[in-house]
Design an enzyme around this catalytic site. Structure first.
Site, PDB file in Angstrom:
ATOM      1  N   GLU A   1      -8.677  11.544  -8.119  1.00 48.39           N
ATOM      2  CA  GLU A   1      -7.230  11.307  -8.122  1.00 48.39           C
ATOM      3  C   GLU A   1      -6.554  11.985  -6.933  1.00 48.39           C
ATOM      4  O   GLU A   1      -5.649  11.433  -6.323  1.00 48.39           O
ATOM      5  CB  GLU A   1      -6.610  11.803  -9.438  1.00 48.39           C
ATOM      6  CG  GLU A   1      -7.018  10.994 -10.649  1.00 48.39           C
ATOM      7  CD  GLU A   1      -6.577   9.541 -10.564  1.00 48.39           C
ATOM      8  OE1 GLU A   1      -5.670   9.223  -9.774  1.00 48.39           O
ATOM      9  OE2 GLU A   1      -7.170   8.714 -11.278  1.00 48.39           O
TER      10      GLU A   1
ATOM     11  N   THR B   1      -4.435   8.039   0.354  1.00 45.77           N
ATOM     12  CA  THR B   1      -5.585   7.577   1.146  1.00 45.77           C
ATOM     13  C   THR B   1      -6.147   6.311   0.515  1.00 45.77           C
ATOM     14  O   THR B   1      -6.187   6.197  -0.705  1.00 45.77           O
ATOM     15  CB  THR B   1      -6.683   8.670   1.194  1.00 45.77           C
ATOM     16  OG1 THR B   1      -6.095   9.879   1.669  1.00 45.77           O
ATOM     17  CG2 THR B   1      -7.804   8.276   2.125  1.00 45.77           C
TER      18      THR B   1
ATOM     19  N   LEU C   1      -9.820  13.007   6.071  1.00 46.21           N
ATOM     20  CA  LEU C   1      -9.075  12.385   4.966  1.00 46.21           C
ATOM     21  C   LEU C   1      -7.567  12.571   5.115  1.00 46.21           C
ATOM     22  O   LEU C   1      -6.785  11.864   4.490  1.00 46.21           O
ATOM     23  CB  LEU C   1      -9.485  12.996   3.617  1.00 46.21           C
ATOM     24  CG  LEU C   1     -10.543  12.288   2.784  1.00 46.21           C
ATOM     25  CD1 LEU C   1     -10.712  12.996   1.447  1.00 46.21           C
ATOM     26  CD2 LEU C   1     -10.186  10.831   2.533  1.00 46.21           C
ATOM     27  N   GLY C   2      -7.170  13.553   5.920  1.00 48.15           N
ATOM     28  CA  GLY C   2      -5.736  13.774   6.136  1.00 48.15           C
ATOM     29  C   GLY C   2      -5.077  14.533   4.987  1.00 48.15           C
ATOM     30  O   GLY C   2      -5.718  14.822   3.980  1.00 48.15           O
TER      31      GLY C   2
ATOM     32  N   TYR D   1       1.725  12.987 -12.022  1.00 46.29           N
ATOM     33  CA  TYR D   1       0.796  11.868 -11.947  1.00 46.29           C
ATOM     34  C   TYR D   1      -0.648  12.315 -12.226  1.00 46.29           C
ATOM     35  O   TYR D   1      -1.348  11.738 -13.061  1.00 46.29           O
ATOM     36  CB  TYR D   1       0.866  11.173 -10.574  1.00 46.29           C
ATOM     37  CG  TYR D   1      -0.306  10.265 -10.403  1.00 46.29           C
ATOM     38  CD1 TYR D   1      -0.350   9.052 -11.086  1.00 46.29           C
ATOM     39  CD2 TYR D   1      -1.412  10.649  -9.657  1.00 46.29           C
ATOM     40  CE1 TYR D   1      -1.459   8.245 -11.014  1.00 46.29           C
ATOM     41  CE2 TYR D   1      -2.529   9.846  -9.570  1.00 46.29           C
ATOM     42  CZ  TYR D   1      -2.542   8.636 -10.248  1.00 46.29           C
ATOM     43  OH  TYR D   1      -3.651   7.849 -10.195  1.00 46.29           O
TER      44      TYR D   1
ATOM     45  N   ASP E   1       1.495   5.870 -10.399  1.00 46.81           N
ATOM     46  CA  ASP E   1       1.408   6.008  -8.941  1.00 46.81           C
ATOM     47  C   ASP E   1       2.276   4.916  -8.296  1.00 46.81           C
ATOM     48  O   ASP E   1       2.976   4.179  -8.997  1.00 46.81           O
ATOM     49  CB  ASP E   1      -0.057   5.923  -8.472  1.00 46.81           C
ATOM     50  CG  ASP E   1      -0.602   4.499  -8.558  1.00 46.81           C
ATOM     51  OD1 ASP E   1       0.025   3.654  -9.231  1.00 46.81           O
ATOM     52  OD2 ASP E   1      -1.644   4.228  -7.938  1.00 46.81           O
TER      53      ASP E   1
ATOM     54  N   CYS F   1       1.002 -13.935  -7.856  1.00 50.40           N
ATOM     55  CA  CYS F   1       1.538 -14.132  -9.212  1.00 50.40           C
ATOM     56  C   CYS F   1       0.739 -15.165 -10.002  1.00 50.40           C
ATOM     57  O   CYS F   1       0.619 -15.069 -11.222  1.00 50.40           O
ATOM     58  CB  CYS F   1       3.004 -14.516  -9.146  1.00 50.40           C
ATOM     59  SG  CYS F   1       4.018 -13.253  -8.363  1.00 50.40           S
TER      60      CYS F   1
ATOM     61  N   CYS G   1       6.926 -11.509 -16.739  1.00 50.86           N
ATOM     62  CA  CYS G   1       7.483 -10.774 -15.599  1.00 50.86           C
ATOM     63  C   CYS G   1       8.897 -11.265 -15.259  1.00 50.86           C
ATOM     64  O   CYS G   1       9.108 -12.417 -14.875  1.00 50.86           O
ATOM     65  CB  CYS G   1       6.563 -10.955 -14.394  1.00 50.86           C
ATOM     66  SG  CYS G   1       7.195 -10.181 -12.902  1.00 50.86           S
TER      67      CYS G   1
HETATM   68 FE1  SF4 Z   1       3.887 -11.435  -9.773  1.00 54.22          FE
HETATM   69 FE2  SF4 Z   1       5.199 -10.112 -11.676  1.00 54.22          FE
HETATM   70 FE3  SF4 Z   1       2.554 -10.312 -11.778  1.00 54.22          FE
HETATM   71 FE4  SF4 Z   1       3.669  -8.764  -9.952  1.00 54.22          FE
HETATM   72  S1  SF4 Z   1       3.753  -8.463 -12.168  1.00 54.22           S
HETATM   73  S2  SF4 Z   1       2.007 -10.234  -9.607  1.00 54.22           S
HETATM   74  S3  SF4 Z   1       5.522  -9.926  -9.474  1.00 54.22           S
HETATM   75  S4  SF4 Z   1       4.003 -11.977 -11.910  1.00 54.22           S
END
Ligand code: SF4
Length: 346
Positions: free
Chosen positions: A45, A51, A88-89, A128, A146, A207, A216
């Site tokens: 992690e 990176t 790795l920075g 995180y 993240d 998508c 979404c």
């Molecule tokens: Fe597309 Fe929404 Fe899926 Fe992201 S979460 S790839 S914006 S459909």
């Protein structure tokens, strides 16, 4: 639900099921995938922050061979740790990992905490990293958000606001916390990040291949390009540094960079602010190159000084050909190449 928040809500069960099913069939093979040892997950992690995963693979494997346990890391010298991290920075990550390992051995009898709250007590372990280790290795139902997860969540639920403000981060975290699958929290967190890395990418997300497409909100509203909200961009600082490579044909002088600065803890050639090269060195200008750190566009002007005289507590002479083993940053390797007459590579 937070009444001040503006995001849209989600069919939680459906999102969990689809995401986990997608993850089971599509997750990349990574050396740390499936690891249950908190130390191994911790290392992966920290390395993966800032990176690229493809760069991290080899570093991770080498690291675990060399420092297989938290005790082995705690017992290592800073030089060995930095040498293995070289390239790795963001060297501060290596130093805090090393310090935290020493803390675990000295204060916690060598046992890495097994809860989010306990992990947060470790130096250098933030929200995180603690969430990732606790959910992946201890099945604690906590989020691990993240940059990839932020992007996915902000698109899924239209989370808006100034991404540099706590209010935005808190809202993303609250959405993530409500969404984590209680049965497979570690896999769920990794799935969300993996979806962001592979499908819901910053530009042109796929998508049509996304298991969450019909949940979404940004896809529905055709506003994907507006999410995640962007911070006002600050231009990188432009700076010039004079680098001095002192040495005869065989050996060169290197010093340990102090403090928590950009290269703190790594071996560097002596460097000076622009125009402030000390006059007691008959140095010759040999060339310059630009190196971009995250927020600084640095021009290194490289000077060579044919001398075998230099002393100081933080420095040492090393054989030129041993430089690659020393654990120098990419910027310093480019200084060495410039001084040697080659063009500095990436
Ligand atoms: Fe597309 Fe929404 Fe899926 Fe992201 S979460 S790839 S914006 S459909």
């Amino acid at each position: 639900m937070n009444h001040t928040s503006s995001h849209t809500t989600l069919d939680t069960n459906s999102a969990r099921q689809r995401l986990l099913r997608w993850y089971d069939g599509n997750a990349r093979e990574l050396p740390w995938r499936g690891a249950t040892d908190p130390y191994a997950v911790w290392v992966s992690e920290i390395m993966c922050q800032q990176t690229r995963v493809d760069t991290v693979r080899a570093y991770y494997t080498r690291w675990l061979q060399r420092f297989p346990t938290v005790a082995a890391l705690a017992a290592a010298s800073e030089d060995d740790v930095m040498a293995l991290w070289a390239g790795l920075g963001y060297y501060r990550r290596a130093r805090s990992l090393h310090r935290a390992a020493a803390f675990v051995v000295a204060e916690l009898e060598g046992r890495i905490p097994t809860t989010y709250a306990g992990l947060r007590e470790l130096p250098g372990v933030g929200d995180y990293t603690a969430g990732a280790i606790a959910s992946i290795t201890c099945s604690e139902v906590v989020p691990a958000v993240d940059g990839n997860a932020v992007r996915v969540l902000s698109r899924l639920c239209l989370i808006d606001g100034d991404p540099t403000r706590a209010a935005f981060r808190n809202e993303v975290r609250a959405v993530a916390a409500a969404l984590v699958d209680p049965g497979r929290p570690g896999d769920f967190n990794q799935a969300l990040m993996e979806l962001g890395a592979l499908v819901c990418t910053p530009r042109s997300p796929s998508c049509d291949a996304c298991p969450l497409q019909d949940l979404c909100a940004a896809h529905r509203a055709d506003t994907i390009a507006s999410y995640p909200p962007r911070a006002a961009r600050s231009e990188p600082r432009v700076q010039t540094t004079e680098a001095l490579v002192i040495g005869d044909g065989e050996r060169v002088w290197v010093e340990k960079a102090e403090g928590d600065g950009l290269l703190g803890g790594t071996w560097v050639f002596p460097t000076f602010p622009e125009g402030a090269l000390p006059e007691d060195f008959p140095a010759q200008y040999v060339g310059a190159f630009e190196h971009v750190f995250s927020h600084i566009r640095m021009t290194y002007r490289v000077h060579a000084c044919d001398s075998a005289e230099r002393a100081g507590e933080r420095g040492q002479w090393v054989e030129r050909r041993a430089l690659p083993e020393l654990g120098m940053s990419t910027a310093m390797r480019r200084v060495a190449e410039t001084a040697a007459g080659g063009s500095p590579g990436e």
